[in-house]
Design a protein around this motif. Structure first.
Motif, short mmCIF file in Angstrom:
data_model
loop_
_atom_site.label_atom_id
_atom_site.label_comp_id
_atom_site.label_asym_id
_atom_site.label_seq_id
_atom_site.Cartn_x
_atom_site.Cartn_y
_atom_site.Cartn_z
N TYR A 73 4.75 22.12 -21.42
CA TYR A 73 5.77 21.71 -21.08
C TYR A 73 6.27 22.28 -19.60
N ILE A 74 6.68 21.26 -18.50
CA ILE A 74 6.88 21.57 -17.19
C ILE A 74 8.22 21.06 -16.75
N ALA A 75 8.90 21.99 -16.18
CA ALA A 75 10.27 21.27 -15.76
C ALA A 75 10.42 21.90 -13.82
N ARG A 76 10.72 21.15 -13.17
CA ARG A 76 11.14 21.45 -11.75
C ARG A 76 12.70 21.32 -11.60
N MET A 77 13.13 22.33 -10.96
CA MET A 77 14.71 22.45 -10.54
C MET A 77 14.78 22.65 -9.28
N VAL A 78 15.92 22.53 -8.70
CA VAL A 78 16.24 22.87 -7.39
C VAL A 78 17.74 23.57 -7.46
N ARG A 79 17.77 24.71 -6.73
CA ARG A 79 19.05 25.34 -6.54
C ARG A 79 19.97 24.70 -5.52
N LEU A 109 20.18 24.63 -18.00
CA LEU A 109 20.99 23.74 -16.86
C LEU A 109 22.57 23.86 -17.54
N ARG A 110 22.78 24.15 -18.63
CA ARG A 110 24.15 24.20 -19.19
C ARG A 110 24.73 25.22 -18.57
N ALA A 111 24.03 26.40 -18.48
CA ALA A 111 24.70 27.56 -18.27
C ALA A 111 24.47 27.81 -16.58
N ARG A 112 23.72 27.17 -15.97
CA ARG A 112 23.63 27.13 -14.34
C ARG A 112 23.78 25.96 -13.72
N PRO A 113 25.22 25.46 -13.61
CA PRO A 113 25.38 24.21 -13.12
C PRO A 113 24.81 24.35 -11.74
N ASP A 114 24.59 25.37 -10.86
CA ASP A 114 24.10 25.36 -9.65
C ASP A 114 22.44 25.03 -9.43
N LEU A 140 14.23 35.49 -19.07
CA LEU A 140 13.14 35.48 -18.06
C LEU A 140 13.51 34.42 -17.10
N LEU A 141 14.03 33.28 -17.50
CA LEU A 141 14.61 32.22 -16.97
C LEU A 141 15.89 32.48 -15.99
N ALA A 142 16.62 33.17 -16.91
CA ALA A 142 17.89 33.76 -15.90
C ALA A 142 17.55 34.78 -14.76
N ALA A 143 16.39 35.62 -15.04
CA ALA A 143 16.41 36.38 -13.99
C ALA A 143 15.53 35.54 -12.72
N ALA A 144 14.74 34.75 -13.04
CA ALA A 144 13.94 33.94 -12.01
C ALA A 144 15.09 33.11 -11.34
N ALA A 145 16.06 32.67 -11.87
CA ALA A 145 16.95 31.91 -11.07
C ALA A 145 17.78 32.83 -9.98
N GLU A 146 17.89 33.91 -10.30
CA GLU A 146 18.59 34.92 -9.54
C GLU A 146 17.65 35.04 -8.13
N GLN A 147 16.34 35.02 -8.11
CA GLN A 147 15.38 34.93 -7.20
C GLN A 147 15.16 33.73 -6.20
N VAL A 148 15.99 32.48 -6.71
CA VAL A 148 15.63 31.33 -5.97
C VAL A 148 16.62 31.28 -4.82
N ALA A 149 16.16 30.98 -3.59
CA ALA A 149 17.06 30.82 -2.28
C ALA A 149 17.64 29.40 -2.50
N PRO A 150 18.85 29.27 -1.84
CA PRO A 150 19.44 28.10 -2.07
C PRO A 150 18.76 26.83 -1.32
N HIS A 151 18.84 25.84 -1.97
CA HIS A 151 17.83 24.60 -1.88
C HIS A 151 16.08 24.97 -2.18
#
Length: 426
Positions: free
Chosen positions: A418-424, A374-379, A340-351
């Protein structure tokens, strides 16, 4: 709750059904509480049955320890359940001793599988009344394997503090459609304003009868759960995806902030409750029943993923999760979370932002997931929370800026998250 003469065997039989369902399977507690037979009982019987079953579940470990010391061999499951309820009545519900024993014996006599053991029920409960058990020991309030995990993850003191909250009956937390009305609703509901703008009340009874329910001024949502949506910092006009959205508390938060929300969940049935709450609150969101690992519809300014998990952080309202969970569940759920995390990442716009959260106390479902992602997605990079942000307890802020909210981090208790916030990156 005190025992009443006019609350008899039907209420106790209902408590037996609730307890049996809760310990038999995941979601069994919710199923039993929504069953037509249970809801056909008078309101006072339903209230007593639910209170008795929940009191038993919250002290199940110490109750079983006390029973094990007085049973030469294991009785049929129904008899074990009747004994558990008898102990809870006698020592947790202020039921007179004679009534706790007599009603338990009558309950056993009324069932074919337990009838031969009514003498055992009588003898065991009378023995316990002569030598009252210790039902407060924190280290027996959770299954041994979970206590071992919490000790390994958080240390002995924190594990004991987590376990000590299991026995506490929780207050009710509310999120508001308009956070500026917090003072009004805190007064109307005899509650207090929470950090972040919600309200906590110790009011009991049917939530639907409370002031503000019919007008959609608020919805029930634990204070910890409300933090995740706030960290996304939703704003009017933003396009936001709420993955695994049901039952919908976070969707309502995002919509109330003015965002254009797509709420997706694989369960059409669970989405019905979300839709009902949108209608009650007068808020709008697009709802979709789909598999979050396969659906594509972005890019979105923000994505919130409240992933399916072992739910061990929700034991304050769902003490059954501690006893329904199995060690093998965590690895299986972790694999689903990674997809699900991998799929969610693909939906996030730049920034754009991605917020990941789980109502689990297990590191494999939280810290380890984000480290691997974060190791798999350096973006993607962490966007650290600041102390108190979103109403999170200060003690929950980790050095990397993610949040590990433990149940004792808020006075009166809170769900574990557990909550983590990330930016593309652009």
């Amino acid at each position: 709750m005190n025992d009443r003469n006019d609350i008899g065997l039907p209420a106790r039989a209902a408590a037996l059904d609730i307890l049996a369902a809760a310990l038999a399977r995941r979601s069994g507690l919710d199923e039993a509480l929504s069953a037509p037979g249970f809801n056909a009982l008078p309101l006072r019987d339903r209230a007593f049955a639910r209170a008795l079953a929940m009191a038993t579940l919250r002290r199940l470990g110490p109750i079983d320890r006390a029973l094990d010391g007085r049973l030469a061999k294991e009785p049929p499951e129904a008899v074990r359940h009747i004994l558990r309820l008898g102990v809870a009545q006698a020592f947790l519900m202020e039921t007179p001793a004679f009534a706790a024993v007599a009603t338990s014996v009558d309950l056993a006599a009324g069932r074919r599988d337990s009838r031969p053991f009514k003498g055992l029920v009588n003898a065991v409960l009378r023995n316990l009344l002569r030598e009252p058990p210790d039902l407060a020991a924190a280290d027996s309030l959770a299954p041994d394997w979970l206590m071992a995990r919490w000790r390994a993850a958080y240390g002995e003191d924190e594990a004991q503090a987590i376990a000590a909250t299991i026995a506490q009956e929780p207050a009710t937390d509310l999120s508001l459609r308009d956070p500026s009305t917090a003072a009004h609703w805190a007064e109307a509901l005899e509650g207090e304003i929470l950090p972040g703008g919600g309200v906590r009340t110790t009011r009991r009874g049917d939530v639907a009868a409370w002031p503000g329910f019919e007008t959609g001024a608020w919805w029930v949502q634990d204070a910890s759960a409300a933090v995740a949506a706030r960290l996304l910092e939703p704003a009017p006009g933003q396009h936001i995806l709420d993955l695994c959205a049901a039952p919908g508390g976070k969707t309502l938060q995002l919509a109330a902030a003015g965002a254009e929300v797509t709420a997706l969940d694989r369960s059409a049935q669970r989405l019905k409750r979300l839709t009902e709450n949108l209608k009650r609150t007068g808020l709008a969101a697009r709802t979709l029943a789909a598999d979050g690992t396969a659906w594509r519809g972005g890019p979105f300014d923000g994505v919130l993923l409240d992933a399916p998990c072992a739910s061990t952080g929700t034991f304050r309202r769902h003490p059954d999760v501690l006893w329904a969970a199995r060690p093998g569940d965590i690895a299986a759920l972790a694999a689903t979370q990674a997809r699900l995390l991998a799929a969610a990442a693909e939906q996030v716009a730049p920034h754009g932002r991605l917020v990941y959260c789980v109502c689990s106390l297990e590191p494999e479902e939280g810290e380890a997931q984000i480290e691997a992602f974060l190791r798999a997605r350096p973006d993607f990079a962490l966007e650290p929370a600041v102390p108190g942000e979103g109403g999170a307890p200060d003690a929950s802020l980790r050095p990397d800026g993610t949040l590990r909210i433990l149940p004792h981090h808020r006075p009166g208790g809170t769900d574990g998250f557990y909550i983590a916030r990330m930016v593309r990156q652009g």
